[in-house]
Scaffold this motif. Structure first.
Motif, PDB file in Angstrom:
ATOM      1  N   LEU A  73       0.839  -1.182   0.000  1.00  0.00           N
ATOM      2  CA  LEU A  73       0.000   0.000   0.000  1.00  0.00           C
ATOM      3  C   LEU A  73       0.886   1.249   0.000  1.00  0.00           C
ATOM      4  O   LEU A  73       2.086   1.152   0.300  1.00  0.00           O
ATOM      5  N   SER A 113      -8.223  -1.076  -5.718  1.00  0.00           N
ATOM      6  CA  SER A 113      -8.321  -0.196  -4.548  1.00  0.00           C
ATOM      7  C   SER A 113      -9.029  -0.895  -3.393  1.00  0.00           C
ATOM      8  O   SER A 113      -9.730  -1.891  -3.580  1.00  0.00           O
ATOM      9  N   ILE A 133     -12.044  -0.792  -1.392  1.00  0.00           N
ATOM     10  CA  ILE A 133     -13.343  -0.245  -1.768  1.00  0.00           C
ATOM     11  C   ILE A 133     -14.304  -0.114  -0.589  1.00  0.00           C
ATOM     12  O   ILE A 133     -15.357   0.531  -0.713  1.00  0.00           O
ATOM     13  N   TRP A 146     -11.206  -5.270  -0.454  1.00  0.00           N
ATOM     14  CA  TRP A 146     -10.763  -4.808  -1.762  1.00  0.00           C
ATOM     15  C   TRP A 146     -11.224  -5.780  -2.839  1.00  0.00           C
ATOM     16  O   TRP A 146     -11.525  -6.937  -2.572  1.00  0.00           O
ATOM     17  N   THR A 150     -12.021   9.178  -2.137  1.00  0.00           N
ATOM     18  CA  THR A 150     -10.961   8.605  -2.970  1.00  0.00           C
ATOM     19  C   THR A 150     -10.458   7.325  -2.319  1.00  0.00           C
ATOM     20  O   THR A 150      -9.816   7.382  -1.271  1.00  0.00           O
ATOM     21  N   PRO A 151     -10.723   6.167  -2.899  1.00  0.00           N
ATOM     22  CA  PRO A 151     -10.267   4.907  -2.304  1.00  0.00           C
ATOM     23  C   PRO A 151      -8.744   4.821  -2.312  1.00  0.00           C
ATOM     24  O   PRO A 151      -8.067   5.374  -3.184  1.00  0.00           O
ATOM     25  N   LEU A 152      -8.210   4.096  -1.337  1.00  0.00           N
ATOM     26  CA  LEU A 152      -6.767   3.904  -1.261  1.00  0.00           C
ATOM     27  C   LEU A 152      -6.341   2.873  -2.302  1.00  0.00           C
ATOM     28  O   LEU A 152      -6.870   1.761  -2.331  1.00  0.00           O
ATOM     29  N   PRO A 153      -5.378   3.212  -3.161  1.00  0.00           N
ATOM     30  CA  PRO A 153      -4.963   2.246  -4.185  1.00  0.00           C
ATOM     31  C   PRO A 153      -4.058   1.158  -3.617  1.00  0.00           C
ATOM     32  O   PRO A 153      -3.354   1.353  -2.628  1.00  0.00           O
ATOM     33  N   LYS A 170      -0.835  -0.890  -4.524  1.00  0.00           N
ATOM     34  CA  LYS A 170       0.292  -0.843  -5.446  1.00  0.00           C
ATOM     35  C   LYS A 170       0.526  -2.210  -6.082  1.00  0.00           C
ATOM     36  O   LYS A 170       0.691  -2.321  -7.292  1.00  0.00           O
TER      37      LYS A 170
END
Length: 339
Positions: free
Chosen positions: A84, A118, A120, A130, A261-264, A266
């Motif tokens: 993350l 992401s 979600i 996610w 904004t969802p956390l992406p 990586k």
């Protein structure tokens, strides 16, 4: 002097005073009072009080006194690294309990399916989840409807450290292979328990719809009502703070709303596919070791000065499963870790 002993002595004195003088002289001195055996329930309570009063080492002392043999390294082939923006979340998979789902998840990870997806859903006191609700990534070949794996037959010789305090949701609970486990001896079935940090597979109403493409992590009070209703596939062993501290979703059930904004993500990698120099060298306490049994007792009867009334019992999900950096002198070559 105990109250019942006083009562017995007083009764003897009353008996003597009611006799003629000669009888009193012949009868004195009175025989010592005989102890009255305690009822089974009272005996159990006395034993529990004695256990609580006995000195116990703290958890820190138990871990400090542990031996190298009380610990085991993570198996890179059954470890996931979820990268993350804030750091790495490490998941130990549980192929013994959910072989089909763990195989799917490793296939998805090796196909880079989770990369750039992401988080979600972040529901307070419940789960982080996610997946790919917009179907942006194609599902790799071979990933389809999967048998539920909500529970499984108890394998012969399965290591199991049983908790002595019982459980609301299962006839027996304890630990096996570093995981919180419930089981029914009469049904000969066992299953993983929804404790904090456990990792599960999202599904629809169809019990075969959970392929591993949607994954959740428990971040709140243990939702044990989900036991045997969803497939659990492992446990987060490091990085829970990166998940539990995320902003909560504003939409229903904690899903992120349109203005959030969802956390992406990586990347998600199987540790065996990561160069050895980039791996996290962690080890987990063996839950079939004497050190872990002592750790349980240190939490059932907290010996620290702060605790004035020891509980004398503990819930399955309140027992910590210790994880630590593998001491440098004990680190093995990369090939040895995959054995």
């Amino acid at each position: 002097m105990p109250g019942n002993f006083k009562f017995l002595i007083a009764g003897a004195l009353v008996f003597l005073s009611a006799q003629p003088p000669a009888t009193r002289a012949a009868a004195a001195p009175a025989p010592a009072a005989q102890a009255v055996p305690a009822a089974p329930a009272a005996q159990a309570a006395q034993a529990a009080q004695a256990a609580a009063a006995a000195p116990h080492p703290t958890m820190a002392e138990v871990l400090a006194a542990s031996r190298p043999a009380d610990w085991r390294p993570l198996d890179p082939e059954n470890t996931l690294y979820v990268e993350l923006p804030g750091g790495r979340v490490i998941i130990e998979l549980a192929p013994r309990f959910a072989p089909l789902h763990t195989a799917n998840i490793k296939t998805l990870a090796r196909a880079r399916y989770f990369d750039a997806l992401s988080l979600i859903r972040v529901q307070d006191d419940y789960v982080v989840q996610w997946g790919d609700p917009d179907n942006r990534h194609p599902i790799p070949a071979g990933i389809g409807a999967t048998e539920p794996e909500f529970d499984s037959a108890i394998p012969e010789g399965m290591p199991f450290t049983r908790l002595p305090d019982g459980d609301v949701y299962a006839p027996e609970v304890g630990f096996s292979n570093g995981l919180p486990v419930a089981r029914s001896p009469s049904l000969q079935r066992t299953w993983l328990a929804h404790c904090y940090g456990m990792v599960g597979v999202g599904r629809d109403l169809d019990v075969r719809s959970g392929s591993g493409a949607e994954i959740y992590v428990v971040i709140g009070h243990a939702p044990r009502h989900l036991d045997r209703n969803v497939a659990l596939v492992g446990r987060v062993v490091q990085g829970m703070e990166l998940l539990s501290a995320l902003p909560r979703g504003s939409a229903a059930m904690g899903f992120y709303g349109k203005t959030q904004t969802p956390l992406p993500i990586k990347s998600v990698r199987v540790a065996a596919d990561v160069p050895p120099a980039q791996r996290s060298n962690l080890e987990v306490i063996r839950t079939d070791s004497a050190a872990f049994t002592a750790l349980i007792e240190s939490r059932r009867n907290r010996p620290e000065d702060f605790f004035k009334v020891p509980a004398g019992r503990i819930d399955l999900c309140n027992v910590p499963i210790a994880v630590r950096e593998r001491p440098a002198r004990e680190q093995l070559p990369a090939a040895a870790h995959s054995s």
